[in-house]
Design a protein around this motif. Structure first.
Motif, mmCIF file in Angstrom:
data_model
loop_
_atom_site.group_PDB
_atom_site.id
_atom_site.type_symbol
_atom_site.label_atom_id
_atom_site.label_comp_id
_atom_site.label_asym_id
_atom_site.label_seq_id
_atom_site.Cartn_x
_atom_site.Cartn_y
_atom_site.Cartn_z
ATOM 1 N N CYS A 75 0.833 -1.209 0.000
ATOM 2 C CA CYS A 75 0.000 0.000 0.000
ATOM 3 C C CYS A 75 0.866 1.257 0.000
ATOM 4 O O CYS A 75 0.577 2.221 -0.723
ATOM 5 C CB CYS A 75 -0.928 0.005 1.204
ATOM 6 N N ASN A 76 1.935 1.248 0.787
ATOM 7 C CA ASN A 76 2.854 2.391 0.804
ATOM 8 C C ASN A 76 3.511 2.587 -0.561
ATOM 9 O O ASN A 76 3.685 3.716 -1.014
ATOM 10 C CB ASN A 76 3.931 2.201 1.870
ATOM 11 N N LEU A 77 3.879 1.489 -1.208
ATOM 12 C CA LEU A 77 4.487 1.577 -2.532
ATOM 13 C C LEU A 77 3.504 2.181 -3.538
ATOM 14 O O LEU A 77 3.868 3.063 -4.329
ATOM 15 C CB LEU A 77 4.935 0.185 -2.988
ATOM 16 N N LEU A 78 2.259 1.747 -3.479
ATOM 17 C CA LEU A 78 1.245 2.306 -4.376
ATOM 18 C C LEU A 78 0.993 3.789 -4.078
ATOM 19 O O LEU A 78 0.833 4.588 -5.008
ATOM 20 C CB LEU A 78 -0.055 1.514 -4.267
ATOM 21 N N MET A 79 0.984 4.157 -2.797
ATOM 22 C CA MET A 79 0.809 5.569 -2.449
ATOM 23 C C MET A 79 1.967 6.413 -2.979
ATOM 24 O O MET A 79 1.769 7.548 -3.411
ATOM 25 C CB MET A 79 0.668 5.738 -0.933
ATOM 26 N N THR A 80 3.167 5.859 -2.980
ATOM 27 C CA THR A 80 4.316 6.582 -3.510
ATOM 28 C C THR A 80 4.187 6.768 -5.019
ATOM 29 O O THR A 80 4.468 7.857 -5.541
ATOM 30 C CB THR A 80 5.619 5.830 -3.167
ATOM 31 N N PHE A 81 3.740 5.731 -5.726
ATOM 32 C CA PHE A 81 3.512 5.872 -7.166
ATOM 33 C C PHE A 81 2.410 6.895 -7.448
ATOM 34 O O PHE A 81 2.512 7.687 -8.387
ATOM 35 C CB PHE A 81 3.158 4.532 -7.797
ATOM 36 N N PHE A 82 1.371 6.879 -6.630
ATOM 37 C CA PHE A 82 0.299 7.862 -6.804
ATOM 38 C C PHE A 82 0.814 9.282 -6.556
ATOM 39 O O PHE A 82 0.397 10.227 -7.230
ATOM 40 C CB PHE A 82 -0.876 7.564 -5.871
#
Length: 184
Positions: A75-82
Motif C-alpha cells: 500500500c505504501n508503494l502504491l501511495m508513492t507511485f500515486f
C-alpha cells in the motif's frame, strides 16, 4: 494462536537471519517516516504503523503479521507511485527548482520505492519461514500426541488382556514357550 508468553524461538539459521533483517527494516522504516512526515502525513503514519507490525511479527514469529506487513508495504508503494503521478499530473516538476523542499519531494519517495520493494520481498520470505516453523511445530506435536495415544491404546489392550482374562494371556505365553525349539 497461543498466549504471548508461549513464543516459538527461531529454530533455523534462516529464521534468525530473517529476524535480524526485519529488525533492520523496522528501524529503516521509522527513519524513512521522519522526512515523509514533511511530505505526506498519511504515508508517515502508515510507515510507523507498518514498523510496529514488523516489530510484532519479529517478536512473535507470526506469519500472519508478516503478511499484513507485506500488504501495508505494498500500500505504501502504491501511495508513492500515486504521489509521483500526482506531481506529473499537476505539472509540478520538482527537479526544475533546486530548493530543499522540492528535492525532498523527489529523493525521499525515490528511496522509498527501493525500500518498499526490498521490504516486501523480505517480509514475504519471513512469512514463508515463520509458516514453516509453525507447520513443523504442529507436525511434531501431532506426531507426539498420535504416538502417545497409540502407545496408550496398545498398553491398555495388554492390561485388559492380562487383568480381565489372565488364563488366555498365560496360555498364549505358554504356547510360545512350548513351541520353541530346544536349541535356543
Amino acid at each position: 494462536m497461543e498466549c504471548l508468553e508461549e513464543q516459538i524461538p527461531p529454530t533455523t539459521h534462516r529464521a534468525r537471519a530473517l529476524c535480524s533483517i526485519l529488525s533492520k527494516i523496522k528501524y529503516l522504516q521509522i527513519i524513512l517516516a521522519i522526512p515523509k512526515a514533511v511530505i505526506s502525513i498519511p504515508q508517515a503514519l502508515l510507515d510507523v504503523l507498518c514498523a510496529l507490525t514488523t516489530d510484532l511479527a519479529v517478536n512473535q514469529l507470526n506469519s500472519c503479521l508478516c503478511a499484513i506487513t507485506a500488504f501495508m508495504n505494498l500500500c505504501n508503494l502504491l501511495m508513492t507511485f500515486f504521489f509521483f503521478g500526482f506531481l506529473v499530473q499537476v505539472g509540478n516538476d520538482p527537479l526544475k527548482a533546486w530548493n530543499l523542499s522540492s528535492l525532498l519531494r523527489v529523493v525521499v519517495p525515490a528511496l522509498s520505492v527501493i525500500y518498499y520493494v526490498v521490504a516486501i520481498y523480505c517480509t514475504a520470505e519471513a512469512y514463508r519461514e515463520f509458516k514453516a516453523i509453525v507447520y513443523d511445530t504442529l507436525k511434531a506435536e501431532t506426531h507426539a500426541s498420535q504416538t502417545n495415544s497409540s502407545n496408550k491404546r496398545f498398553f491398555e489392550s495388554i492390561l485388559i488382556k492380562t487383568f480381565v482374562d489372565p488364563i488366555t494371556a498365560r496360555s498364549s505365553v505358554n504356547d510360545v514357550v512350548v513351541n520353541m525349539p530346544l536349541g535356543v
